[in-house]
Design a protein around this motif. Structure first.
Motif: not given
Length: 335
Positions: A293-309
């Motif tokens: 329910r938190n857009k900031d946490i979702i955005a950070t998680l997407k950023k981490i996953l994209s860097k990892w991929i």
């Protein structure tokens, strides 16, 4: 050790889910998955709030501490419960039971005050936005967290000592899933009215007072949000507040029913279900409620996953490149 017709209890038997003998393996699997999800979900929130500079704000500082608390809180209960289900040995010594109860009470009090602190943070952010960074500076945030962690320690140690100063004689079976106050008082000998009065007093101090502070904060918050013009951050404010209120309702609702309802209507079955709510269900849903329910946490998680991929893809490319050059040199170039 026997004295007259009384047997002095030297250890307890935590009966847990003994009445479901055919489901012990299934329950072990379910609680293992729940415990792993609590560790991974709350651990992920701690990591995300630490590594992203954009999340170095009071709200996420408190959320990271709350996630760490949830891991500690469940680790007092679930590992022992899993061991009992796996080995079918439900015995626990008086000392181990006292230690479990003491840590459970201390961490429970910490959770009450930390939830109240998080509500106060939202109150200042929404009702006094111009003074937010002045009021909720780093020093104040650290002080609020430290007070939340330590304020319950002396009282809860005293309450644990008072409970285990009672004589336990006769039955040593605790019809519960861990060492908690209601089942311990049930198997204690003699008059426990003073102890019950002390339990009510502590519950009023550590459960009811923080709960009333949270209610007061959210009455002010909702009144302020409703006075805002349409579209001026209303949805974001409501989203943040609703996430916190869901956790508050789950935790405080079950805790208040457990510790403040009359002894005459206590039921072991209901107590077990309610205890699972504030020890397992709330920590399990905390990452989902605050994360999804938190857009900031979702955005950070997407950023981490994209860097990892991207990093994995680059590594794969560097592994493939030498093989491709060798193939090109050996088979495609003319000799």
């Amino acid at each position: 050790m026997e004295e007259g017709n009384l047997t002095i209890v030297e250890e307890f038997v935590i009966q847990g889910f003994y009445d479901l003998p055919n489901f012990q393996g299934f329950l072990f699997g379910i609680f293992t998955v729940i415990y792993m999800s609590i560790l991974i979900g709350n651990g992920l929130i701690i990591v995300i709030t630490k590594i992203d500079p954009a999340l170095h704000t009071p709200m996420y500082f408190f959320l990271g501490n709350f996630s760490f608390l949830e891991i500690c809180y469940t680790s007092v209960i679930l590992p022992r419960m899993l061991m009992n289900l796996w080995t079918q040995n439900r015995n626990i010594s008086l000392v181990a039971c006292a230690v479990q109860l003491c840590f459970f009470l201390i961490l429970g009090a910490t959770e009450c005050f930390l939830l109240a602190t998080m509500a106060y943070d939202r109150y200042v952010a929404i009702c006094k936005p111009l003074y937010y960074h002045v009021i909720m500076n780093q020093k104040v945030c650290v002080q609020l967290v430290v007070v939340s962690w330590i304020c319950g320690i002396p009282v809860q140690i005293g309450q644990t000592y008072q409970i285990f100063s009672l004589p336990f004689c006769g039955s040593n079976k605790l019809n519960h899933v861990f060492c908690d106050i209601p089942p311990l008082l049930k198997v204690a000998c003699g008059d426990t009215s003073i102890n019950e009065l002390f339990v009510y007093a502590v519950a009023l101090l550590f459960v009811t007072v923080p709960f009333l502070l949270i209610i007061w904060s959210y009455v002010k918050i909702i009144a302020t949000i409703l006075n805002l013009p349409m579209g001026m951050g209303r949805s974001k404010a409501f989203s943040t507040c609703s996430s916190h209120l869901i956790v508050v309702a789950l935790f405080f609702g079950s805790a208040i029913i457990t510790y403040l309802r009359p002894k005459s209507i206590h039921s072991p079955g209901i107590d077990k279900v309610l205890s699972l709510f504030y020890t397992i269900v709330t920590p399990m849903f905390n990452p989902l409620i605050y994360g999804l329910r938190n857009k900031d946490i979702i955005a950070t998680l997407k950023k981490i996953l994209s860097k990892w991929i991207r990093r994995r893809e680059n590594k794969a490319w560097f592994h493939v490149l030498p093989c491709s050059l060798t193939f090109y040199r050996n088979f495609l170039l003319p000799t």
